[in-house]
Design a protein around this motif. Structure first.
Motif, short mmCIF file in Angstrom:
data_model
loop_
_atom_site.label_atom_id
_atom_site.label_comp_id
_atom_site.label_asym_id
_atom_site.label_seq_id
_atom_site.Cartn_x
_atom_site.Cartn_y
_atom_site.Cartn_z
N ASP A 189 63.89 8.08 87.24
CA ASP A 189 64.87 9.13 87.50
C ASP A 189 66.30 8.59 87.44
OD1 ASP A 189 62.75 10.84 87.82
OD2 ASP A 189 62.83 10.85 90.02
N ASN A 190 66.47 7.36 87.94
CA ASN A 190 67.79 6.75 87.95
C ASN A 190 68.32 6.52 86.53
OD1 ASN A 190 69.12 3.71 89.61
ND2 ASN A 190 70.15 5.42 88.61
N ILE A 191 67.50 5.91 85.68
CA ILE A 191 68.01 5.60 84.34
C ILE A 191 68.17 6.87 83.51
CG2 ILE A 191 65.79 5.19 83.18
CD1 ILE A 191 67.20 2.72 81.88
N GLU A 192 67.34 7.89 83.76
CA GLU A 192 67.49 9.14 83.02
C GLU A 192 68.74 9.91 83.45
OE1 GLU A 192 63.92 11.38 83.36
OE2 GLU A 192 62.73 9.96 82.17
N ALA A 193 69.27 9.58 84.64
CA ALA A 193 70.49 10.23 85.11
C ALA A 193 71.74 9.53 84.59
CB ALA A 193 70.52 10.25 86.63
N THR A 194 71.56 8.48 83.77
CA THR A 194 72.69 7.73 83.21
C THR A 194 72.65 7.82 81.69
OG1 THR A 194 71.51 5.62 82.94
CG2 THR A 194 72.42 6.11 85.14
N ASP A 195 73.58 7.12 81.05
CA ASP A 195 73.60 7.05 79.59
C ASP A 195 72.87 5.81 79.07
OD1 ASP A 195 75.20 9.33 79.46
OD2 ASP A 195 77.05 8.17 79.69
N TYR A 196 72.16 5.08 79.97
CA TYR A 196 71.57 3.80 79.58
C TYR A 196 70.12 3.90 79.15
CZ TYR A 196 75.75 2.54 82.16
OH TYR A 196 77.04 2.47 82.60
N SER A 197 69.57 5.12 79.14
CA SER A 197 68.18 5.26 78.71
C SER A 197 68.03 4.97 77.22
CB SER A 197 67.67 6.67 79.01
OG SER A 197 68.49 7.65 78.38
N HIS A 198 69.14 4.96 76.47
CA HIS A 198 69.09 4.62 75.05
C HIS A 198 69.43 3.16 74.81
CE1 HIS A 198 68.58 8.83 74.03
NE2 HIS A 198 69.64 9.14 74.75
N SER A 199 70.38 2.62 75.56
CA SER A 199 70.81 1.24 75.32
C SER A 199 69.92 0.23 76.04
CB SER A 199 72.26 1.04 75.78
OG SER A 199 72.39 1.30 77.17
N ASP A 200 69.34 0.61 77.20
CA ASP A 200 68.54 -0.32 78.00
C ASP A 200 67.27 0.38 78.50
OD1 ASP A 200 70.68 -2.74 78.81
OD2 ASP A 200 71.63 -0.78 78.52
N PRO A 201 66.38 0.77 77.57
CA PRO A 201 65.25 1.61 77.98
C PRO A 201 64.05 0.86 78.51
CG PRO A 201 65.24 1.34 75.60
CD PRO A 201 66.46 0.63 76.10
N PHE A 202 63.94 -0.46 78.24
CA PHE A 202 62.72 -1.18 78.56
C PHE A 202 62.95 -2.20 79.67
CE2 PHE A 202 62.43 -0.30 73.88
CZ PHE A 202 61.49 0.72 73.98
N TRP A 203 62.17 -2.07 80.74
CA TRP A 203 62.26 -2.99 81.87
C TRP A 203 60.85 -3.28 82.37
CZ3 TRP A 203 67.03 -4.64 83.93
CH2 TRP A 203 68.17 -3.99 83.39
#
Length: 269
Positions: A48-62
């Motif tokens: 939910d945190n990463i989807e609320a930011t613009d980083y789901s495209h630049s940093d999607p894999f953790w």
């Protein structure tokens, strides 16, 4: 094992906050929130945190290398959990992400007695990886955002659990096979983080003196577990700590450590 309290949030630092309802599928027979349910909350709030930011495209894999769960005051059903997430420390390729779970308890006909508010403090060591699964530098924009949350910018890995399992004939408890189900695996054929802790919950049934008091659970992931593999649990109980090594066969059939777990009583206060 280090029993120091987890690092608090930096004054004025931004954080992400979301609420979840505790469901009956999350609790044990005492109506307390299970460790595997905590792991699912941690996965949900991270998504939910990463989807609320613009980083789901630049940093999607953790991927998660370690999770620390401090059950300070248990959360039980019925309740609403508030999750607050922030960065507690980082380097250029990995971060310690803190999640604080708090809960105001409700009552119902099945659990009618008032309970004090619940508090579970957690910290997870997350590694940023590329689409090949290799550690990768966090994007500049995300690194700037995470860096603003903490003054610790030189995070290094240090194991908290003993990673070498004792020989089977060196321990008093017999090895136990933990059976996995196909529903324990995600679309990438990785064992879900919560499924590891379901095995730990099976162990804690025999150690209520640990589960009934404030305690710290630490799980460190060393090797992937894929469908079709059986897990052998090797256990050691010593004083106020339970140690569990999750063993899987390697290519030659020899047992190797896939994950390590410790559950330890927290000191008073």
């Amino acid at each position: 094992m280090d029993s120091q309290p987890l690092r608090d949030r930096k004054d004025g630092a931004r954080h992400f906050e979301v609420a979840y309802r505790v469901r009956t599928g999350d609790i044990d027979q005492q109506m307390r929130l299970r460790l595997d349910a905590v792991a699912r909350y941690l996965q949900d709030v991270a998504n939910d945190n990463i989807e609320a930011t613009d980083y789901s495209h630049s940093d999607p894999f953790w991927i998660v290398r370690r999770t620390v769960i401090d059950v300070i005051r248990p959360i039980s059903w019925p309740a609403t959990v508030t999750a607050q997430r922030w960065c507690g420390a980082l380097s250029t390729r990995w971060t310690n992400m803190r999640v604080r779970l708090t809960a105001g308890h409700d009552t119902n006909r099945f659990n009618p007695e008032p309970r004090e508010p619940g508090l579970i403090e957690t910290e997870a060591f997350w590694i940023n990886v590329n689409d090949q699964g290799m550690p990768s530098r966090i994007s500049d924009d995300m690194l700037e955002m995470l860096s603003s949350m903490t003054d610790e910018h030189r995070l290094r890995w240090r194991s908290m659990n003993p990673d070498k399992a004792p020989a089977a004939d060196e321990v008093s408890l017999p090895d136990r096979i933990h059976v996995l189900r196909i529903t324990d695996f995600d679309p990438f054929k990785h064992l879900n983080n919560a499924a590891y802790l379901e095995a730990v919950e099976d162990e804690l049934v025999e150690h209520p003196d640990l589960a009934d008091v404030p305690h710290r659970a630490v799980i460190e992931y060393l090797r992937p577990i894929t469908p079709g593999v059986s897990i052998t649990l090797r256990r050691v109980r010593e004083a106020d700590r339970l140690l569990v090594w999750m063993l899987i066969p390697d290519a030659d059939g020899e047992l190797v450590v896939a994950a390590t777990v410790s559950v330890t009583k927290l000191p008073p206060g």
